[in-house]
Design a protein around this motif. Structure first.
Motif, PDB file in Angstrom:
ATOM      1  N   HIS A 204       0.816  -1.214   0.000  1.00  0.00           N
ATOM      2  CA  HIS A 204       0.000   0.000   0.000  1.00  0.00           C
ATOM      3  C   HIS A 204       0.851   1.266   0.000  1.00  0.00           C
ATOM      4  O   HIS A 204       0.304   2.366   0.136  1.00  0.00           O
ATOM      5  CB  HIS A 204      -0.898   0.028   1.246  1.00  0.00           C
ATOM      6  CG  HIS A 204      -1.730  -1.191   1.409  1.00  0.00           C
ATOM      7  ND1 HIS A 204      -2.961  -1.328   0.834  1.00  0.00           N
ATOM      8  CD2 HIS A 204      -1.493  -2.352   2.073  1.00  0.00           C
ATOM      9  CE1 HIS A 204      -3.470  -2.510   1.160  1.00  0.00           C
ATOM     10  NE2 HIS A 204      -2.600  -3.148   1.907  1.00  0.00           N
ATOM     11  N   CYS A 205       2.184   1.151  -0.109  1.00  0.00           N
ATOM     12  CA  CYS A 205       3.045   2.328   0.004  1.00  0.00           C
ATOM     13  C   CYS A 205       2.761   3.323  -1.120  1.00  0.00           C
ATOM     14  O   CYS A 205       2.249   2.972  -2.174  1.00  0.00           O
ATOM     15  CB  CYS A 205       4.522   1.932   0.041  1.00  0.00           C
ATOM     16  SG  CYS A 205       5.248   1.547  -1.569  1.00  0.00           S
ATOM     17  N   ARG A 206       3.097   4.576  -0.880  1.00  0.00           N
ATOM     18  CA  ARG A 206       2.825   5.620  -1.870  1.00  0.00           C
ATOM     19  C   ARG A 206       3.580   5.387  -3.170  1.00  0.00           C
ATOM     20  O   ARG A 206       3.083   5.716  -4.250  1.00  0.00           O
ATOM     21  CB  ARG A 206       3.184   6.999  -1.289  1.00  0.00           C
ATOM     22  CG  ARG A 206       2.207   7.501  -0.261  1.00  0.00           C
ATOM     23  CD  ARG A 206       0.790   7.712  -0.829  1.00  0.00           C
ATOM     24  NE  ARG A 206       0.774   8.785  -1.807  1.00  0.00           N
ATOM     25  CZ  ARG A 206       0.012   8.803  -2.911  1.00  0.00           C
ATOM     26  NH1 ARG A 206      -0.789   7.817  -3.204  1.00  0.00           N
ATOM     27  NH2 ARG A 206       0.069   9.827  -3.726  1.00  0.00           N
TER      28      ARG A 206
ATOM     29  N   GLY B 123       3.532  -1.513   3.705  1.00  0.00           N
ATOM     30  CA  GLY B 123       3.323  -0.092   3.437  1.00  0.00           C
ATOM     31  C   GLY B 123       2.026   0.439   4.013  1.00  0.00           C
ATOM     32  O   GLY B 123       1.375   1.304   3.417  1.00  0.00           O
ATOM     33  N   CYS B 124       1.661  -0.045   5.190  1.00  0.00           N
ATOM     34  CA  CYS B 124       0.362   0.292   5.791  1.00  0.00           C
ATOM     35  C   CYS B 124       0.214   1.758   6.184  1.00  0.00           C
ATOM     36  O   CYS B 124      -0.898   2.204   6.476  1.00  0.00           O
ATOM     37  CB  CYS B 124       0.086  -0.609   6.979  1.00  0.00           C
ATOM     38  SG  CYS B 124      -0.197  -2.307   6.459  1.00  0.00           S
ATOM     39  N   GLU B 125       1.316   2.516   6.159  1.00  0.00           N
ATOM     40  CA  GLU B 125       1.193   3.946   6.461  1.00  0.00           C
ATOM     41  C   GLU B 125       0.334   4.657   5.406  1.00  0.00           C
ATOM     42  O   GLU B 125      -0.191   5.734   5.664  1.00  0.00           O
ATOM     43  CB  GLU B 125       2.584   4.597   6.551  1.00  0.00           C
ATOM     44  CG  GLU B 125       3.357   4.641   5.247  1.00  0.00           C
ATOM     45  CD  GLU B 125       4.061   3.334   4.872  1.00  0.00           C
ATOM     46  OE1 GLU B 125       4.713   3.313   3.815  1.00  0.00           O
ATOM     47  OE2 GLU B 125       3.975   2.341   5.625  1.00  0.00           O
ATOM     48  N   SER B 126       0.164   4.055   4.249  1.00  0.00           N
ATOM     49  CA  SER B 126      -0.634   4.653   3.171  1.00  0.00           C
ATOM     50  C   SER B 126      -1.861   3.815   2.841  1.00  0.00           C
ATOM     51  O   SER B 126      -2.430   3.925   1.761  1.00  0.00           O
ATOM     52  CB  SER B 126       0.234   4.793   1.911  1.00  0.00           C
ATOM     53  OG  SER B 126       1.397   5.530   2.187  1.00  0.00           O
ATOM     54  N   TRP B 127      -2.267   2.994   3.755  1.00  0.00           N
ATOM     55  CA  TRP B 127      -3.370   2.058   3.587  1.00  0.00           C
ATOM     56  C   TRP B 127      -4.703   2.795   3.456  1.00  0.00           C
ATOM     57  O   TRP B 127      -5.053   3.606   4.292  1.00  0.00           O
ATOM     58  CB  TRP B 127      -3.393   1.180   4.831  1.00  0.00           C
ATOM     59  CG  TRP B 127      -4.147  -0.082   4.800  1.00  0.00           C
ATOM     60  CD1 TRP B 127      -5.072  -0.486   3.894  1.00  0.00           C
ATOM     61  CD2 TRP B 127      -4.043  -1.126   5.759  1.00  0.00           C
ATOM     62  NE1 TRP B 127      -5.546  -1.722   4.230  1.00  0.00           N
ATOM     63  CE2 TRP B 127      -4.939  -2.135   5.373  1.00  0.00           C
ATOM     64  CE3 TRP B 127      -3.300  -1.306   6.909  1.00  0.00           C
ATOM     65  CZ2 TRP B 127      -5.096  -3.311   6.096  1.00  0.00           C
ATOM     66  CZ3 TRP B 127      -3.457  -2.468   7.617  1.00  0.00           C
ATOM     67  CH2 TRP B 127      -4.336  -3.463   7.218  1.00  0.00           C
TER      68      TRP B 127
END
Length: 147
Positions: free
Chosen positions: A29-31, A109-113
């Motif tokens: 999910h990363c940017r 990449g869950c920071e952009s989930w």
């Protein structure tokens, strides 16, 4: 799901064979992956580089100082994420000819989930072959619906 699998890009210019040893895959999910694919996430299968044989090498883009991405310059299909200095790479699940046997085992990449996009099973659904306007355009253009 173990054995040789095939895949490639949408236009068919780039093809590959891969030795696959399990059914595990993951969603990133990363940017960077969002921008590279135009989607909210991308499904990847991690493989040893030596397990992938390219009939035609993909085009590659240095997407960051630490990695490159394989794609088809003719049709735009994203094919790989390849970190520099690693003996493994990620292949896009959707580029496999038969992607249905893979199962997601983790998120990266869950920071952009975008959580609202994960479970959309409650939304109305329709089949391509039930859209008369779309069917008519495909039939007029090539005489069949796309695979």
């Amino acid at each position: 799901m173990a054995g040789e699998m095939t895949g490639g890009c949408q236009c068919g210019r780039i093809r590959y064979r891969a030795s696959v040893h399990d059914d595990e895959a993951y969603l990133c999910h990363c940017r960077m992956c969002q921008r590279a694919t135009g989607g909210v996430s991308i499904a990847f299968k991690n493989l040893h580089k030596e397990d992938v044989v390219w009939e035609t090498e993909p085009d590659r883009y240095a997407s960051s100082p630490i990695a490159q991405r394989g794609f088809c310059a003719a049709c735009g299909t994203p094919l790989t994420y390849e970190a520099h200095g690693h003996d493994r790479m990620d292949m896009t699940v959707g580029s496999f000819d038969d992607p249905w046997g893979f199962r997601p085992t983790e998120h990266s990449g869950c920071e952009s989930w975008h959580r609202d996009w994960l479970d959309t099973s409650h939304l109305p659904a329709s089949r391509t072959d039930q859209n008369p306007s779309l069917v008519q355009r495909w039939m007029k253009s090539v005489g069949k619906l796309p695979d």
